[in-house]
Scaffold this motif. Structure first.
Motif, PDB file in Angstrom:
ATOM      1  N   ALA A  29       0.835  -1.212   0.000  1.00 60.56           N
ATOM      2  CA  ALA A  29       0.000   0.000   0.000  1.00 60.56           C
ATOM      3  C   ALA A  29       0.864   1.254   0.000  1.00 60.56           C
ATOM      4  O   ALA A  29       0.377   2.343  -0.291  1.00 60.56           O
ATOM      5  CB  ALA A  29      -0.936   0.004   1.206  1.00 60.56           C
ATOM      6  N   ILE A  42      -4.260   3.560   4.513  1.00 54.46           N
ATOM      7  CA  ILE A  42      -3.941   2.159   4.230  1.00 54.46           C
ATOM      8  C   ILE A  42      -5.209   1.308   4.273  1.00 54.46           C
ATOM      9  O   ILE A  42      -5.388   0.407   3.449  1.00 54.46           O
ATOM     10  CB  ILE A  42      -2.890   1.636   5.219  1.00 54.46           C
ATOM     11  CG1 ILE A  42      -1.574   2.411   5.051  1.00 54.46           C
ATOM     12  CG2 ILE A  42      -2.640   0.144   5.010  1.00 54.46           C
ATOM     13  CD1 ILE A  42      -0.525   2.091   6.090  1.00 54.46           C
ATOM     14  N   ARG A  45      -6.943   1.813   1.042  1.00 50.38           N
ATOM     15  CA  ARG A  45      -6.238   1.196  -0.087  1.00 50.38           C
ATOM     16  C   ARG A  45      -6.350  -0.323  -0.078  1.00 50.38           C
ATOM     17  O   ARG A  45      -6.375  -0.953  -1.130  1.00 50.38           O
ATOM     18  CB  ARG A  45      -4.758   1.595  -0.069  1.00 50.38           C
ATOM     19  CG  ARG A  45      -4.505   3.014  -0.564  1.00 50.38           C
ATOM     20  CD  ARG A  45      -3.028   3.381  -0.511  1.00 50.38           C
ATOM     21  NE  ARG A  45      -2.794   4.477  -1.474  1.00 50.38           N
ATOM     22  CZ  ARG A  45      -1.847   4.479  -2.392  1.00 50.38           C
ATOM     23  NH1 ARG A  45      -1.031   3.441  -2.502  1.00 50.38           N
ATOM     24  NH2 ARG A  45      -1.696   5.486  -3.223  1.00 50.38           N
ATOM     25  N   THR A  46      -6.378  -0.909   1.096  1.00 51.88           N
ATOM     26  CA  THR A  46      -6.397  -2.379   1.185  1.00 51.88           C
ATOM     27  C   THR A  46      -7.808  -2.955   1.317  1.00 51.88           C
ATOM     28  O   THR A  46      -8.027  -4.127   1.014  1.00 51.88           O
ATOM     29  CB  THR A  46      -5.575  -2.850   2.395  1.00 51.88           C
ATOM     30  OG1 THR A  46      -6.140  -2.288   3.593  1.00 51.88           O
ATOM     31  CG2 THR A  46      -4.114  -2.433   2.263  1.00 51.88           C
TER      32      THR A  46
END
Length: 275
Positions: A29, A42, A45-46
């Motif tokens: 990430a 994060i 993004r994940t």
């Protein structure tokens, strides 16, 4: 009886460790767009929950791979050791290095070695030159396979079944006006690459960028890497690259292949059943 320790292309659900997958997802990430992300960044993004991301970050921090300050997280130099272990465990990179240097000295242009990773090519070795280029060539750099000379080399000898699987995973999008327009056009291009034994891509990845690549084969005759030379349209044309660079490129790629144990005349297409 099968060797329980032998590598396999498939894994059953019982053997899959999801926490390791999540740990790598968090590490990846971090990139040029988000070098110092927050926990929330994060998580976005994940797709993981914030509590899960927090636990993973704290674990990675304890292991020395990330560090946090003022609500933001950064990778530490320790992550570089992962790439160093890859380099140390792959004879291909060590064997290729003097040939990459020879190519860069012959052309006065950057030289690269790349492998296929999923639907992308990734640079595994590079020799740069002291010149401003539109693309910064460096180890770890990734690009879509279909608009690059390296990607076409790595796809061309994989066999029709693999190519069809690849085309089912990607969408052919135009990087420039010169980029291939359709799967059928790419199939024709790959057939031509196999016929020629090399690939030249003229401004398909980026305007003004010109590259040529040749196949590197292992002892079994499989194409395992692509050797490439890069330049700009201001310094060369496709014809000049074909006349001046490709012969040396093909020669050096063949030399690497020989050093890897490949014997001339023995070639294989992965997944095609053809020799």
């Amino acid at each position: 009886m099968a060797d329980a320790d032998a590598p396999t292309d498939t894994i059953n659900e019982r053997d899959f460790i999801q926490s390791i997958e999540r740990g790598f997802a968090v590490l990846t990430a971090f990139d040029a767009d988000a070098p110092r992300p927050t926990l929330a960044d994060i998580a976005k993004r994940t797709g993981f929950s914030r509590p899960a991301v927090r636990r993973i970050l704290l674990t990675l921090q304890q292991l020395g791979y990330v560090t946090g300050s003022n609500g933001r997280w950064t990778l530490t130099p320790r992550v570089l050791s992962i790439g160093q272990h890859y380099t140390a465990s792959h004879a291909l990179i060590e064997i290729s290095q003097p040939h990459l240097v020879a190519l860069a000295e012959h052309t006065s242009e950057p030289a690269s070695l790349a492998a296929l990773d999923g639907t992308e090519v990734v640079h595994i070795a590079d020799v740069p030159v002291r010149r401003i280029m539109s693309v910064n060539v460096s180890v770890g750099m990734r690009a879509a396979a279909y608009p690059t000379s390296m990607g076409r080399i790595l796809l061309a000898w994989r066999g029709s079944e693999f190519i069809e699987s690849y085309l089912g995973q990607v969408s052919i999008e135009p990087f420039t006006a010169q980029t291939v327009k359709s799967p059928d056009e790419l199939r024709r291009v790959l057939e031509q690459v196999r016929h020629d034994g090399y690939s030249i891509v003229d401004e398909e990845l980026e305007q003004g960028l010109l590259s040529a690549s040749a196949p590197v084969r292992n002892a079994e005759g499989e194409v395992v890497a692509a050797l490439a030379s890069w330049t700009s349209k201001g310094r060369s044309t496709a014809k000049q690259m074909r006349d001046r660079v490709v012969p040396k490129l093909v020669e050096l790629a063949a030399s690497i292949s020989t050093d890897l144990g490949h014997k001339a005349g023995i070639t294989k297409m992965r997944g095609s059943g053809r020799g």
